[in-house]
Design an enzyme around this catalytic site. Sequence first.
Site, short mmCIF file in Angstrom:
data_model
loop_
_atom_site.label_atom_id
_atom_site.label_comp_id
_atom_site.label_asym_id
_atom_site.label_seq_id
_atom_site.Cartn_x
_atom_site.Cartn_y
_atom_site.Cartn_z
N TYR A 57 7.56 16.34 -6.91
CA TYR A 57 8.04 17.52 -6.19
C TYR A 57 7.71 18.78 -7.00
O TYR A 57 8.31 19.06 -8.01
CB TYR A 57 9.55 17.46 -5.92
CG TYR A 57 9.99 16.31 -5.03
CD1 TYR A 57 9.09 15.64 -4.20
CD2 TYR A 57 11.31 15.90 -5.01
CE1 TYR A 57 9.51 14.59 -3.39
CE2 TYR A 57 11.74 14.86 -4.19
CZ TYR A 57 10.82 14.21 -3.40
OH TYR A 57 11.24 13.17 -2.60
N HIS A 125 8.03 5.52 -5.99
CA HIS A 125 7.99 6.41 -4.81
C HIS A 125 7.26 5.78 -3.62
O HIS A 125 7.67 5.92 -2.47
CB HIS A 125 7.30 7.72 -5.23
CG HIS A 125 7.79 8.93 -4.49
ND1 HIS A 125 7.81 10.18 -5.04
CD2 HIS A 125 8.25 9.08 -3.22
CE1 HIS A 125 8.28 11.06 -4.15
NE2 HIS A 125 8.54 10.41 -3.04
N SER A 204 15.38 12.26 4.52
CA SER A 204 15.25 13.04 5.77
C SER A 204 16.32 12.62 6.77
O SER A 204 16.02 12.35 7.95
CB SER A 204 13.84 12.89 6.37
OG SER A 204 12.85 13.29 5.45
N PRO A 205 17.60 12.58 6.35
CA PRO A 205 18.66 12.10 7.25
C PRO A 205 18.93 13.05 8.41
O PRO A 205 19.56 12.66 9.39
CB PRO A 205 19.88 11.99 6.33
CG PRO A 205 19.64 13.00 5.27
CD PRO A 205 18.15 12.98 5.03
N LEU A 206 18.44 14.29 8.26
CA LEU A 206 18.56 15.26 9.36
C LEU A 206 17.23 15.37 10.11
O LEU A 206 16.98 16.35 10.82
CB LEU A 206 18.98 16.63 8.82
CG LEU A 206 20.39 16.68 8.19
CD1 LEU A 206 20.62 17.99 7.44
CD2 LEU A 206 21.46 16.49 9.27
N ARG A 208 14.33 16.01 8.91
CA ARG A 208 13.68 17.23 8.39
C ARG A 208 14.17 18.48 9.12
O ARG A 208 13.41 19.39 9.44
CB ARG A 208 12.15 17.11 8.45
CG ARG A 208 11.63 15.91 7.66
CD ARG A 208 10.19 16.03 7.34
NE ARG A 208 9.63 14.82 6.76
CZ ARG A 208 9.40 14.64 5.46
NH1 ARG A 208 9.68 15.58 4.60
NH2 ARG A 208 8.86 13.52 5.03
#
Length: 329
Positions: A57, A125, A204-206, A208
């Site tokens: 990142y 990853h 990404s539980p929302l 994104r």
Amino acid sequence: MQTRTLGTQGLEVSALGLGCMGMSQSFGPRPPREEMITFLRAAVDRGVTLFDTAEVYGPFHNEELVGEALQPVRGDVVIATKFGFALDEDGKQTGVTSRPDHIRAAVDGSLRRLRTEAIDLLYQHRVDPDVPIEEVAGTVKELIEAGKVHHFGMSEAGVDTIRRAHAVQPVTALQSEYSLFWREPEEAILPALGELGIGFVPFSPLGRGFLTGQVTAATEFGEGDIRASLPRFEGEALQANLALVDLITTVADGKKATAGQVALAWLLAQKPWITPIPGTRRLERLDENLAAADLDLTPEDVAELDSASASVPVQGDRYPEAMQRMIDR
Ligand SMILES: NC(=O)c1ccc[n+]([C@@H]2O[C@H](COP(=O)([O-])OP(=O)(O)OC[C@H]3O[C@@H](n4cnc5c(N)ncnc54)[C@H](OP(=O)(O)O)[C@@H]3O)[C@@H](O)[C@H]2O)c1
């Protein structure tokens, strides 16, 4: 903040963690560093104890930021990071790599940037098809024995790979995408994790940001926003997918909650060993997201959300083709 336990070795974390990726990439320009340091410390004050970063990142910027922000409270928080992408000298991703020498070098770099003596949770990853997973798990096992790492995790790994790795070094958590926008893990992954006693950390539980209602057909993603390149956010696919957000919003209205909160509460309701890591850079959104841990969905609410998602088959892939190929099934 309630806590949850990942894996069978007792890694206790806040029921909702914080995804830190967006502070360095993927959602447009980086916010000012000092602002993010203050923000990360505010998350600690609110009871968040799981912070998710990765070598890649930035690259490196995110680990440095997280390391600096959390140094004063290091003993009170769990830092999760990841290795597994090859980078050229300009920091550009050139593919996946989990060669043992690469893992060891990546861990030393992460320890330095995170300003810590040990990484609480170290994920691979992406699975590297060129390195047997037993060799990867064996290398992480040695790093655990050396005291540099406490727990082993995997990301976007398939069931067979997880089983093989787990036989060499117990896996504490799998981090893969899971939400009302992407439910594939329910087919084979969740049953296997339940059987093996491995925790699950949905990324990404929302969706994104999609599941919050933040994205509309009129949204134009700015420069550096990854969503501009994701098929499920494109044109007709996006238009069709928005029907899902409308249905979630209807449930949320009935609960006097937001759509994002309902999406997170739905994940928490699936299993007691699930800890989502929504990403945000704004305090009011952090507060909104964390309040989802106290939102009780009834079995009827969950059933309504299940049938809502079944009625809107998601259109478009999660990733562009080259990134899609890195997913182990
Ligand atoms: N293992 C992997 O391969 C992998 C892949 C992707 C992500 N991750 C990890 O998972 C974390 C979360 O995933 P993600 O960032 O992709 O997606 P996400 O958490 O589903 O969504 C993040 C997006 O939603 C917005 N948002 C957050 N809370 C909101 C709210 N209450 N209302 C409206 N918008 C809201 C954020 O914008 P603002 O920031 O502007 O609030 C951002 O655009 C990442 O930070 C990263 O640590 C891991």
